[in-house]
Design an enzyme around this catalytic site. Structure first.
Site, mmCIF file in Angstrom:
data_model
loop_
_atom_site.group_PDB
_atom_site.id
_atom_site.type_symbol
_atom_site.label_atom_id
_atom_site.label_comp_id
_atom_site.label_asym_id
_atom_site.label_seq_id
_atom_site.Cartn_x
_atom_site.Cartn_y
_atom_site.Cartn_z
ATOM 1 N N ASN A 40 0.795 -6.009 15.239
ATOM 2 C CA ASN A 40 0.621 -4.639 14.753
ATOM 3 C C ASN A 40 0.474 -3.620 15.882
ATOM 4 O O ASN A 40 0.784 -2.436 15.695
ATOM 5 C CB ASN A 40 -0.552 -4.571 13.773
ATOM 6 N N THR A 65 -3.402 0.422 8.939
ATOM 7 C CA THR A 65 -2.995 -0.876 9.502
ATOM 8 C C THR A 65 -4.172 -1.572 10.214
ATOM 9 O O THR A 65 -4.927 -0.927 10.943
ATOM 10 C CB THR A 65 -1.821 -0.654 10.486
ATOM 11 N N ARG A 109 -8.592 -10.309 10.252
ATOM 12 C CA ARG A 109 -7.851 -9.071 10.556
ATOM 13 C C ARG A 109 -7.431 -9.065 12.017
ATOM 14 O O ARG A 109 -6.369 -8.564 12.372
ATOM 15 C CB ARG A 109 -8.738 -7.853 10.272
ATOM 16 N N ILE A 128 0.851 -1.205 0.000
ATOM 17 C CA ILE A 128 0.000 0.000 0.000
ATOM 18 C C ILE A 128 0.882 1.249 0.000
ATOM 19 O O ILE A 128 0.614 2.209 -0.735
ATOM 20 C CB ILE A 128 -0.959 0.027 1.211
ATOM 21 N N HIS A 130 -14.381 -2.120 10.701
ATOM 22 C CA HIS A 130 -13.871 -2.714 9.459
ATOM 23 C C HIS A 130 -13.660 -4.209 9.663
ATOM 24 O O HIS A 130 -12.556 -4.712 9.654
ATOM 25 C CB HIS A 130 -12.552 -2.024 9.077
ATOM 26 N N ARG A 183 -2.841 -9.603 6.269
ATOM 27 C CA ARG A 183 -3.242 -10.995 6.503
ATOM 28 C C ARG A 183 -2.971 -11.871 5.290
ATOM 29 O O ARG A 183 -2.805 -11.396 4.175
ATOM 30 C CB ARG A 183 -4.699 -11.107 6.926
HETATM 31 P P1 A3D Z 1 3.039 -4.912 3.403
HETATM 32 O O1 A3D Z 1 3.227 -4.920 1.939
HETATM 33 O O2 A3D Z 1 3.515 -6.085 4.195
HETATM 34 O O3 A3D Z 1 3.722 -3.569 3.975
HETATM 35 C C1 A3D Z 1 3.864 -3.325 5.331
HETATM 36 C C2 A3D Z 1 5.206 -2.640 5.522
HETATM 37 O O4 A3D Z 1 5.317 -2.264 6.891
HETATM 38 C C3 A3D Z 1 6.404 -3.517 5.188
HETATM 39 O O5 A3D Z 1 7.193 -2.900 4.183
HETATM 40 C C4 A3D Z 1 7.159 -3.628 6.515
HETATM 41 O O6 A3D Z 1 8.571 -3.639 6.374
HETATM 42 C C5 A3D Z 1 6.694 -2.363 7.213
HETATM 43 N N1 A3D Z 1 6.868 -2.379 8.665
HETATM 44 C C6 A3D Z 1 6.714 -3.415 9.524
HETATM 45 N N2 A3D Z 1 6.977 -3.009 10.787
HETATM 46 C C7 A3D Z 1 7.291 -1.688 10.703
HETATM 47 C C8 A3D Z 1 7.656 -0.714 11.660
HETATM 48 N N3 A3D Z 1 7.760 -1.002 12.956
HETATM 49 N N4 A3D Z 1 7.912 0.542 11.226
HETATM 50 C C9 A3D Z 1 7.819 0.855 9.919
HETATM 51 N N5 A3D Z 1 7.480 -0.023 8.966
HETATM 52 C C10 A3D Z 1 7.226 -1.287 9.360
HETATM 53 O O7 A3D Z 1 1.485 -4.716 3.773
HETATM 54 P P2 A3D Z 1 0.380 -3.849 2.983
HETATM 55 O O8 A3D Z 1 0.972 -2.551 2.552
HETATM 56 O O9 A3D Z 1 -0.291 -4.718 1.978
HETATM 57 O O10 A3D Z 1 -0.680 -3.625 4.169
HETATM 58 C C11 A3D Z 1 -0.339 -2.802 5.259
HETATM 59 C C12 A3D Z 1 -1.411 -2.863 6.340
HETATM 60 O O11 A3D Z 1 -2.640 -2.358 5.829
HETATM 61 C C13 A3D Z 1 -1.722 -4.282 6.865
HETATM 62 O O12 A3D Z 1 -1.886 -4.250 8.275
HETATM 63 C C14 A3D Z 1 -3.049 -4.610 6.199
HETATM 64 O O13 A3D Z 1 -3.815 -5.540 6.938
HETATM 65 C C15 A3D Z 1 -3.700 -3.245 6.195
HETATM 66 N N6 A3D Z 1 -4.810 -3.073 5.255
HETATM 67 C C16 A3D Z 1 -5.881 -2.365 5.696
HETATM 68 C C17 A3D Z 1 -6.960 -2.157 4.873
HETATM 69 C C18 A3D Z 1 -8.141 -1.376 5.376
HETATM 70 O O14 A3D Z 1 -9.083 -1.165 4.657
HETATM 71 C C19 A3D Z 1 -8.143 -0.866 6.741
HETATM 72 C C20 A3D Z 1 -6.959 -2.674 3.569
HETATM 73 C C21 A3D Z 1 -5.844 -3.389 3.140
HETATM 74 C C22 A3D Z 1 -4.756 -3.580 3.999
#
Ligand code: A3D
Length: 320
Positions: free
Chosen positions: A96, A120, A89, A14, A176, A83
């Site tokens: 997290n 997140t 979630r 994201i 959510h 996930r």
């Molecule tokens: P991902 O591509 O794994 O990216 C997460 C990033 O966070 C990675 O690059 C990690 O290195 C980094 N990270 C981990 N720990 C830390 C830290 N302490 N400090 C800084 N960076 C860190 O995941 P994503 O981008 O696909 O998703 C990110 C989050 O969004 C997840 O928790 C998903 O569940 C959430 N999400 C929420 C929605 C909603 O609608 C609310 C939708 C989709 C995903």
């Protein structure tokens, strides 16, 4: 006037997509922050090298130190883990929550004037924890989920009715989770409430129920297809809509996880409701009148969110 500064905390799927959209929209200069070394720098450089092609004047930089987010106008938080198939979630809560502590303290120290959008998961509990750890005003910390859930709802309705997505206003409230509350009476296609569409024969009640069910499970549907993570294009677009409304003081009404202080008869936590987003942050919560059935669905969703917040307080007693 200086360009806005947008700090993306988490440069994963994201985060990278957010950086790309923010640059193409010329929303401001972008800092991609992550604990992974090289990833935010690489994504930042890759997109920066494209700016000459799409002709937008913004800078993109990667960072592994919170000092680099100093003075950010907007922080969008995706740090943590997403996930995988078979996970809910809520399974992400323990890991997290620790990430929210580090991020909240980093924002508090270096970008206390920012408008903070949390993505997140589990969203409603993580935005609450992030606000607690950062100590920022409640109006300046908000969660992205409702824009995404409502966009999924609108897309499924557009597919069914053959009407442009632009002429559909869909609303999904509550937490959510799979017990989110798609608002059937308040959602409209060409100005007609969905209940009226059924009465006019656009779709049967069973078909509408199927769309509501698919909306509730929309995140899981993508996880099952991708197998390695969760949705990122639509979540990123949704957060950009919220950031744009803040930065341009557009005062759009968007469904977001906002702090409730008596609205909807609830107090002291975050859950999805329609919010006016402008230069003041979450400026006003709009209260939809609810039937007894809608109130019961909203209450069940709120109870799930409160359960997660209670779990956060057990894991980290400093939050109690
Ligand atoms: P991902 O591509 O794994 O990216 C997460 C990033 O966070 C990675 O690059 C990690 O290195 C980094 N990270 C981990 N720990 C830390 C830290 N302490 N400090 C800084 N960076 C860190 O995941 P994503 O981008 O696909 O998703 C990110 C989050 O969004 C997840 O928790 C998903 O569940 C959430 N999400 C929420 C929605 C909603 O609608 C609310 C939708 C989709 C995903």
């Amino acid at each position: 006037m200086a360009r806005a500064k947008i700090a993306l905390i988490g440069a994963g799927m994201i985060g990278g997509t957010l950086a790309h959209i923010a640059a193409r929209e010329e929303l401001g200069d972008v800092i991609l922050f992550d604990i992974a070394e090289g990833v935010p720098q690489g994504k930042g450089l890759d997109i920066a090298e494209a700016t000459a092609v799409f002709g937008k004047d913004v800078s993109l930089k990667g960072a592994n130190a919170y000092e680099d987010i100093a003075g950010a106008d907007v922080c969008i938080v995706t740090a943590g883990v997403p996930r995988k198939p078979g996970m809910s979630r809520d399974d992400l809560l323990g890991i997290n929550l620790k990430v929210m502590k580090a991020v909240g303290e980093g924002i508090k120290a270096h970008a206390p004037d920012a408008f903070v959008i949390c993505i997140t998961n589990p969203l409603d509990a993580m935005v609450w924890a992030l606000r607690e750890f950062s100590g920022l005003p409640h109006a300046k910390v908000i969660g992205m989920a409702g824009v995404l859930d409502s966009s999924r709802f609108a897309y499924f309705l557009a597919e069914k009715t053959g009407v442009s997505v632009q002429d559909i206003h869909a609303w999904t409230l509550g937490g959510h989770g799979d017990d989110m509350v798609p608002m059937v009476r308040h959602s409209t296609v060409g100005g007609l409430p969905l209940t009226e569409l059924v009465a006019q024969g656009w779709m049967t009640q069973e078909e509408l129920d199927g769309i509501v069910k698919r909306t509730r499970g929309g995140g899981g549907e993508i996880v099952a297809l991708l197998k390695t993570g969760s949705a990122y294009y639509a979540p990123a677009e949704s957060a950009i809509a919220m950031a744009t409304s803040y930065l341009k003081d557009k005062k759009r009404v968007l469904p977001c996880a906002a702090w409730l202080d008596g609205q909807y008869g609830q107090k002291g936590f975050y859950v999805g409701v329609p919010v006016v987003i402008g230069a003041g942050g979450a400026e006003r919560v709009i209260e939809f009148p609810m039937t007894d059935d809608e109130k019961a669905m909203f209450a069940a969703s709120v109870a799930s969110v409160q359960g997660l917040i209670d779990a956060c307080k057990v894991i980290d007693p400093s939050l109690a």
